[in-house]
Design a protein around this motif. Structure first.
Motif, short mmCIF file in Angstrom:
data_model
loop_
_atom_site.label_atom_id
_atom_site.label_comp_id
_atom_site.label_asym_id
_atom_site.label_seq_id
_atom_site.Cartn_x
_atom_site.Cartn_y
_atom_site.Cartn_z
N GLY A 180 0.79 -1.22 0.00
CA GLY A 180 0.00 0.00 0.00
C GLY A 180 0.83 1.28 0.00
N GLN A 181 2.15 1.16 -0.08
CA GLN A 181 3.01 2.34 -0.10
C GLN A 181 3.11 2.91 -1.52
OE1 GLN A 181 6.51 1.67 3.01
NE2 GLN A 181 6.34 -0.06 1.63
N ASN A 182 3.69 4.10 -1.62
CA ASN A 182 3.88 4.71 -2.94
C ASN A 182 5.25 4.37 -3.53
OD1 ASN A 182 5.56 6.26 -1.39
ND2 ASN A 182 4.76 8.24 -2.06
N THR A 183 5.88 3.35 -2.97
CA THR A 183 7.20 2.92 -3.44
C THR A 183 7.17 1.45 -3.81
OG1 THR A 183 7.89 2.43 -1.16
CG2 THR A 183 8.43 4.62 -2.03
N VAL A 184 8.17 1.05 -4.59
CA VAL A 184 8.31 -0.35 -4.98
C VAL A 184 9.79 -0.72 -4.94
CG1 VAL A 184 8.46 0.19 -7.47
CG2 VAL A 184 7.74 -2.10 -6.73
N GLY A 185 10.08 -1.94 -4.48
CA GLY A 185 11.45 -2.46 -4.47
C GLY A 185 11.70 -3.29 -5.71
N LEU A 186 12.82 -3.01 -6.40
CA LEU A 186 13.14 -3.68 -7.67
C LEU A 186 14.55 -4.23 -7.63
CD1 LEU A 186 11.64 -0.96 -10.03
CD2 LEU A 186 10.66 -3.23 -9.62
N ARG A 187 14.72 -5.42 -8.21
CA ARG A 187 16.04 -6.04 -8.26
C ARG A 187 16.14 -6.94 -9.47
NH1 ARG A 187 19.68 -10.16 -6.49
NH2 ARG A 187 18.53 -11.89 -5.54
N ALA A 188 17.34 -7.03 -10.04
CA ALA A 188 17.61 -7.96 -11.14
C ALA A 188 18.57 -9.03 -10.63
CB ALA A 188 18.22 -7.23 -12.33
N PRO A 189 18.09 -10.23 -10.32
CA PRO A 189 18.96 -11.27 -9.76
C PRO A 189 19.97 -11.78 -10.77
CG PRO A 189 16.77 -12.14 -10.19
CD PRO A 189 16.70 -10.67 -10.44
N ALA A 190 21.12 -12.22 -10.25
CA ALA A 190 22.22 -12.63 -11.13
C ALA A 190 22.23 -14.12 -11.45
CB ALA A 190 23.55 -12.24 -10.49
N HIS A 191 21.42 -14.92 -10.75
CA HIS A 191 21.47 -16.37 -11.01
C HIS A 191 21.05 -16.66 -12.45
CE1 HIS A 191 20.85 -20.65 -10.68
NE2 HIS A 191 21.43 -20.63 -9.50
N PRO A 192 21.84 -17.41 -13.20
CA PRO A 192 21.53 -17.60 -14.63
C PRO A 192 20.19 -18.29 -14.89
CG PRO A 192 23.35 -19.03 -13.92
CD PRO A 192 23.11 -18.07 -12.82
N LEU A 193 19.80 -19.22 -14.02
CA LEU A 193 18.53 -19.92 -14.23
C LEU A 193 17.35 -18.96 -14.08
CD1 LEU A 193 17.36 -22.74 -14.79
CD2 LEU A 193 17.30 -23.11 -12.31
N THR A 194 17.37 -18.16 -13.04
CA THR A 194 16.28 -17.21 -12.82
C THR A 194 16.35 -16.04 -13.79
OG1 THR A 194 15.96 -17.85 -10.52
CG2 THR A 194 15.29 -15.62 -11.12
N HIS A 195 17.55 -15.65 -14.19
CA HIS A 195 17.67 -14.60 -15.21
C HIS A 195 17.01 -15.05 -16.51
CE1 HIS A 195 19.28 -11.13 -17.27
NE2 HIS A 195 19.81 -11.91 -18.20
N GLU A 196 17.24 -16.30 -16.91
CA GLU A 196 16.61 -16.83 -18.11
C GLU A 196 15.10 -16.91 -17.94
OE1 GLU A 196 16.01 -18.34 -21.89
OE2 GLU A 196 17.77 -17.35 -21.03
N LEU A 197 14.65 -17.33 -16.76
CA LEU A 197 13.21 -17.38 -16.47
C LEU A 197 12.58 -16.00 -16.63
CD1 LEU A 197 10.74 -19.01 -15.36
CD2 LEU A 197 11.48 -18.27 -13.07
N LEU A 198 13.24 -14.97 -16.09
CA LEU A 198 12.70 -13.61 -16.19
C LEU A 198 12.69 -13.11 -17.62
CD1 LEU A 198 14.39 -12.21 -12.99
CD2 LEU A 198 11.93 -12.19 -13.42
#
Length: 325
Positions: free
Chosen positions: A103-121
């Motif tokens: 419910g806040q006016n902010t959002v947390g964002l991150r780009a993970p480095a794991h190759p499996l999850t990077h490909e998934l994203l």
């Protein structure tokens, strides 16, 4: 594309949950644009509804999909540290669900480095809300098996990416409301970030002083179910002797050069040596706590050095321990 990623994509697009590896800890992922899917994360974890979750994206090209009024320093940090263990708190775009932001006016964002999850994203195309894949407040998981033990059949798929390389959660930096703030130390050290930006970050240890709710800022967090006490080695040895004499099983988690060595001291008492190097220590910490949890009546952990390199470890231990000497 592997069959596992295909299955993960199918589940995520259908509004289901998937356990995913990152370089920090394993995450419990859902489509961040689907409030009903995100609600399943909160239900499975037992997480308070107003506690925000981090949105994982493939890279900085997606920043403006989720955030607005992005300052130059945010782009600079993303360019240097993404993919990697750094979360940026930014002003949210209007379409970002309240389920993600608390419910806040902010959002947390991150780009993970794991190759499996990077490909998934990359294949998923959107963002994945993904707090740590554990019951709320419990020790975070650093292997796929930890996640399976935590949730069992309630979680349809856990992508196995091996042990996490960093072992503690991402660094969180807020870039809203003036001077950037370090909300949570983590996989990217404070001094490295400050060196890039050219000035010191404010550091807020407690959520109440930060003015922003973010993952991992509660006073009690990352905790084993067995009581965990922190102190100097001499104090802990005395405490262990007292509790052992009272027929309580104690595990001494000491700082040493011998990694994963476990020796019996006397019946009901054990010692386990954690690495003296802060990066290796962080990588081993959660797995060590999980291994000894509920096998003993008391966990006694030697306080690491109080130097900047140990900042993230101290943050986690202070929140995980119920007593500090």
């Amino acid at each position: 594309m592997t069959a596992q990623i295909e299955r993960a994509l199918s589940l995520l697009r259908a509004g289901e949950l998937v356990g995913i590896p990152t370089e920090t800890v394993y995450g419990l992922a859902a489509d961040a644009a689907n409030p009903q899917a995100v609600a399943k994360i909160f239900a499975l974890k037992g997480r308070p509804a107003d506690h925000p979750v981090i949105v994982h994206i493939a890279g900085s090209a997606q920043l403006s999909d989720w955030a607005q009024d992005i300052p130059d320093d945010a782009w600079k940090l993303a360019e240097v540290f993404w993919p990697g263990p750094l979360t940026l708190i930014l002003k949210r775009k209007a379409h970002v669900p309240d389920a993600v932001t608390g419910g806040q006016n902010t959002v947390g964002l991150r780009a993970p480095a794991h190759p499996l999850t990077h490909e998934l994203l990359l294949q998923f195309g959107g963002g994945l809300a993904a707090p740590s894949a554990n019951q709320f407040g419990h020790v975070s998981p650093t292997t796929a098996q930890h996640v399976r033990e935590e949730f069992g059949a309630a979680l349809p798929l856990v992508l196995d990416g091996g042990p996490c390389q960093v072992g503690v959660e991402s660094t969180i930096v807020s870039l809203v409301d003036g001077r950037p703030k370090l909300l949570r130390p983590g996989g990217i050290s404070r001094d490295v970030i400050e060196s890039l930006l050219g000035y010191e970050l404010e550091h807020h240890v407690k959520a109440s002083t930060a003015g922003i709710r973010a993952s991992g800022l509660l006073d009690s967090h990352y905790a084993p179910r067995t009581p965990l006490w922190l102190g100097a080695r001499a104090q802990l040895l005395e405490i262990a002797a007292e509790h052992t004499a009272a027929n309580q099983r104690t595990a001494l988690l000491l700082l040493g050069d011998v990694t994963n060595e476990t020796n019996a001291l006397m019946p009901g008492q054990y010692v386990h040596y954690l690495p003296a190097d802060p990066e290796a220590y962080a990588q081993a910490l959660y797995a060590t706590l999980r291994h000894h949890d509920q096998r003993f009546d008391l966990l006694l952990l030697e306080t690491p050095p109080r130097t900047p390199a140990w900042l993230a470890v101290h943050d986690r231990l202070q929140r995980a321990a119920i007593r500090k000497y």
